[in-house]
Design a protein around this motif. Structure first.
Motif: not given
Ligand code: GLN
Length: 296
Positions: A95-122
């Motif tokens: 939308g007009p108030e959102t950035l276009v998601p950038r591939p660079d930002t996938e690094s944030v997701v990867e970093t966060a997932l590495r901190l909590f590697p278990e798929r089923d942890r609440p």
């Protein structure tokens, strides 16, 4: 109507014509752009284009493709014309108030997932300045028992983010609220993530026109030195370290030249742990922070 894009033209021929028009305008990704625009404007799947490329584009198709071509030739990014883009392999509306998601930002997701590697942890997650919701939705998609809160100051962004959570099947584990940084939050959270505005005001004039004229300024402008949002977020956590659970962390996107500034800022505010991660291009892109446990 753009000359040449006539209703009797086949889909293949229209695509070739569009590639030529974009190339002649000097657009660097003419072929990929044209393909995205043709699939979108003609409402085709890639398979339709391959198997039924000889069919004519028709009156409505010619009109829609012409309009899309005009917008691209006027400098509008493909993602804006489509009103959608992909992030983490998932589809996101914009939308007009959102950035276009950038591939660079996938690094944030990867970093966060590495901190909590278990798929089923609440997990309890917060995304500050969620925009399209791309970071939060990607995390909820990968962590099946996580619950996430997306905050944004822009109502329009919240509507888009909510729709994106629904569209990607994580709507039942996401809430979106209007808010500014950490002010109204009650923790504890396992992860606080954000891609805040971080462009220094004097740099804004030098950004690509496609970014400067089509991404929302509120999502880019980080104040005089680009660090306003980080100061607010870090100060919020330093004052209320209980917003993070024991073992919890703050994971933030940063500009390629901001690692030293963030390290200094975090040091001055007494954070116990600061580490910098890179994006696929090898630029510093993510900072992970943990507050000092003193005083807990
Ligand atoms: N990465 C974006 C750009 O370079 C900036 C995003 C932001 O300020 N968070 O345009």
């Amino acid at each position: 109507m753009i000359s040449g894009l006539t209703p009797t033209l086949s889909r293949e021929a229209a695509l070739r014509l569009l590639v030529r028009m974009l190339e002649q305008a000097g657009l660097p990704n003419a072929r990929a752009d044209a393909r995205f625009l043709a699939l979108h404007a003609l409402a085709l799947t890639p398979l339709d284009l391959t198997l039924r490329g000889r069919e004519p584009i028709g009156e409505a198709g010619a009109h829609r493709l012409g309009r899309a071509a005009e917008r691209r030739l006027a400098g509008e990014p493909v993602a804006r014309i489509l009103g959608a883009w992909e992030f983490w392999g998932l589809p996101f509306s914009l939308g007009p108030e959102t950035l276009v998601p950038r591939p660079d930002t996938e690094s944030v997701v990867e970093t966060a997932l590495r901190l909590f590697p278990e798929r089923d942890r609440p997990l309890r997650l917060v995304d500050l300045g969620t925009g399209s919701g791309c970071i939060l939705v990607a995390l909820l998609h990968e962590r099946l028992r996580a619950f996430g809160l997306g905050l944004d100051r822009a109502e329009g962004a919240l509507r888009v983010a909510r729709a994106n959570a629904e569209r990607n099947g994580v709507g039942a584990r996401a809430a979106f609220l209007r808010g500014s940084w950490l002010d109204a939050l009650v923790g504890p959270f396992d992860l606080i993530v954000s891609n805040p505005p971080y462009i220094a005001a004097p740099v804004i004039a030098t950004l690509d026109t496609e970014v400067r004229e089509h991404d929302p300024m509120a999502a880019l402008d980080g104040g005089p030195d680009g660090l306003d949002a980080y100061r607010a977020i870090l100060l919020g956590i330093a004052r209320r370290p209980d917003l993070l659970s024991p073992g919890g962390a703050l994971v933030l996107e940063i500009g390629y030249d901001q690692a030293a500034a963030l390290t200094a800022l975090a040091g001055a505010m007494g954070f116990a742990e600061v580490s910098i991660g890179r994006d696929l291009a090898g630029n510093d892109r993510v900072v992970t922070l943990r507050p000092s446990l003193q005083g807990r």
